[in-house]
Write a protein that holds these residues in place. Structure first.
Motif, PDB file in Angstrom:
ATOM      1  N   THR A  35     -33.849 -10.555   9.959  1.00 20.32           N
ATOM      2  CA  THR A  35     -34.113  -9.141  10.286  1.00 20.32           C
ATOM      3  C   THR A  35     -34.631  -9.022  11.715  1.00 20.32           C
ATOM      4  O   THR A  35     -34.194  -8.163  12.475  1.00 20.32           O
ATOM      5  N   ARG A  39     -32.794  -7.186  14.828  1.00 21.14           N
ATOM      6  CA  ARG A  39     -33.421  -6.058  15.541  1.00 21.14           C
ATOM      7  C   ARG A  39     -33.319  -6.251  17.056  1.00 21.14           C
ATOM      8  O   ARG A  39     -33.253  -5.306  17.814  1.00 21.14           O
ATOM      9  N   LYS A  42     -28.844  -7.228  17.688  1.00 21.47           N
ATOM     10  CA  LYS A  42     -27.947  -6.151  17.217  1.00 21.47           C
ATOM     11  C   LYS A  42     -26.663  -6.626  16.533  1.00 21.47           C
ATOM     12  O   LYS A  42     -26.261  -6.042  15.546  1.00 21.47           O
ATOM     13  N   ARG A  44     -24.620  -8.804  14.068  1.00 26.77           N
ATOM     14  CA  ARG A  44     -24.960  -9.608  12.880  1.00 26.77           C
ATOM     15  C   ARG A  44     -24.565 -11.072  13.065  1.00 26.77           C
ATOM     16  O   ARG A  44     -25.304 -11.981  12.706  1.00 26.77           O
ATOM     17  N   ASN A 128     -33.738   1.933   8.243  1.00 23.17           N
ATOM     18  CA  ASN A 128     -33.162   0.716   8.824  1.00 23.17           C
ATOM     19  C   ASN A 128     -32.222   1.056   9.971  1.00 23.17           C
ATOM     20  O   ASN A 128     -32.217   0.371  10.997  1.00 23.17           O
ATOM     21  N   GLU A 129     -31.448   2.095   9.792  1.00 25.27           N
ATOM     22  CA  GLU A 129     -30.494   2.465  10.844  1.00 25.27           C
ATOM     23  C   GLU A 129     -31.213   3.055  12.052  1.00 25.27           C
ATOM     24  O   GLU A 129     -30.800   2.830  13.187  1.00 25.27           O
ATOM     25  N   ALA A 132     -32.560   0.227  13.927  1.00 28.03           N
ATOM     26  CA  ALA A 132     -31.478  -0.465  14.648  1.00 28.03           C
ATOM     27  C   ALA A 132     -31.112   0.254  15.948  1.00 28.03           C
ATOM     28  O   ALA A 132     -30.575  -0.357  16.864  1.00 28.03           O
ATOM     29  N   GLY A 139     -37.787  -2.402  18.253  1.00 34.59           N
ATOM     30  CA  GLY A 139     -37.349  -2.865  16.933  1.00 34.59           C
ATOM     31  C   GLY A 139     -38.114  -4.090  16.500  1.00 34.59           C
ATOM     32  O   GLY A 139     -38.522  -4.211  15.334  1.00 34.59           O
TER      33      GLY A 139
ATOM     34  N   GLU B  57     -33.107  -7.312   6.116  1.00 27.07           N
ATOM     35  CA  GLU B  57     -31.675  -7.629   6.173  1.00 27.07           C
ATOM     36  C   GLU B  57     -31.474  -9.020   5.585  1.00 27.07           C
ATOM     37  O   GLU B  57     -32.377  -9.853   5.624  1.00 27.07           O
TER      38      GLU B  57
END
Lengths: 193, 174
Positions: A35, A39, A42, A44, A128-129, A132, A139, B57
């Motif tokens: 996570t 943050r 960005k 994944r 969460n969005e 982001a 973040g 996440e």
């Protein structure tokens, strides 16, 4: 499966040569580390690669963990430095807190993001969005405080800055998050307030 | 900081539980009596609770396996403190300290404390001719040469440590 052992007990086992015990630590902290990297980075795919790198580095230098702080605090320090190194290597700008480009970048991300926002977001997704959309700095600090359960003093150690600076940065990050939520999730927020 | 920011800042401290007892009590009174404070408090509290409820996440399912495969090829590096031995640092410091102390003792030992003079310096600087001083005689001494060499070596070691630390700090910052 969790063994119920403390971090320090697992670390002792790993240091004594029981390499497989390290998997327990990875399982325990992978979501937190991922996570945090997400943050900041960005993407994944890149975030996962960096998160793996963090655990590899932590293993390599495990003998340097003296148990003076929480293992998580030590680990998140590695997250912070590894992410910054990655961003520098990628020649991406690590935006400072007051850099206007942060907002320009976030806004440009917003437009594309909003176009895909077909369905109503749940509260959790919305937060969460919104996180982001924040700058990597904002973040990271919000995630460290709210999700990684680090207090201001611990965050100060992780980021290598004064506790008062952490407090100010956290405060500003929350203001910016609130603005993001108000600007981009106004419909959802109406249902909340 | 304007009024609005000041209110928010104090309220965030209150929500985070970082206020002093006196400040806490003041804010509680304001929340009871002041509508603006009350509205702002509920607004911030909502953000706080939303942030707390945000989810972590999750990486891919192979994450742990990938890490464990990578580390199976690695060894744990020895702790930094084992190869940056404080005894060595203390040893170098002691060497310099003892050397300086030795020179001082030797220097003071050369002074004739009982000499009766005319309250002037033992060396007459007016008559001192620096052009007649033969430096080669002084620096031709084997002891001085060895001493200089050791000092150069120590200086190089210290420079190396300094540069290594700078490199380490740079990587740490990175």
């Amino acid at each position: 499966m969790s063994t119920g052992q403390t971090d320090n007990e697992i670390i002792s086992r790993v240091l004594q040569g029981e390499q497989n015990a390290y998997a327990e630590l990875v399982n325990r902290y992978q979501n937190y580390v991922f996570t945090l990297t997400l943050r900041m980075i960005k993407s994944r795919e890149d975030a996962e690669e960096v998160a793996q790198d963090v655990f590899i580095k932590a293993y390599r230098y495990l003998s340097d963990f003296r148990g003076e702080s929480k293992f998580s605090t030590w680990l998140y320090t590695i997250v912070n430095t590894t992410c910054i190194t990655f961003l520098r290597k990628k020649k991406l700008e690590v935006y400072s807190l007051d850099n206007e480009k942060v907002f320009e970048m976030a806004d440009s991300q917003d437009s594309g993001f909003r176009a895909n926002m077909v369905e109503q977001k749940s509260r959790v997704n919305m937060v969460n969005e919104a996180i982001a959309l924040l700058s990597p700095d904002d973040g990271e600090i919000i995630t460290l405080f709210y999700k990684a359960e680090q207090n201001l003093e611990e965050i100060s150690k992780i980021l290598g800055i004064e506790t008062n600076t952490v407090k100010v940065r956290l405060h500003r990050a929350r203001i910016r998050l609130k603005e993001k939520m108000e600007n981009h999730f106004s419909e959802e927020i109406k249902n909340i307030y | 900081m304007n009024e609005q920011q000041n209110i928010e800042s104090r309220l965030w401290d209150y929500i985070d539980g970082r206020n002093s007892m006196a400040e806490k009590s003041t804010i509680e009174k304001l929340l009871e009596s002041n509508h603006e404070w009350k509205t702002k408090y509920h607004e911030l509290l909502e953000v706080h609770q939303l942030l707390k409820s945000s989810e972590l996440e999750q990486p891919s399912l192979r994450f742990t396996k990938n890490v464990m495969e990578e580390i199976s090829r690695l060894y744990i590096a020895p702790a930094t403190k084992t190869y940056i031995n404080k005894k060595i640092i203390w040893g170098i410091a002691s060497f310099f300290f003892i050397t300086i102390l030795g020179f001082l003792i030797y220097g003071f030992g050369q002074i004739d404390w009982n000499a009766k003079g005319d309250n002037t310096l033992p060396i007459n600087f007016n008559k001192l001719d620096l052009s007649k001083v033969d430096l080669s005689k002084i620096f031709n001494n084997n002891f001085v040469n060895v001493f200089m060499m050791v000092n150069v070596l120590l200086a190089l070691v210290l420079l190396d440590r300094f540069l290594a630390n700078r490199r380490k700090n740079f990587h740490k910052e990175a």
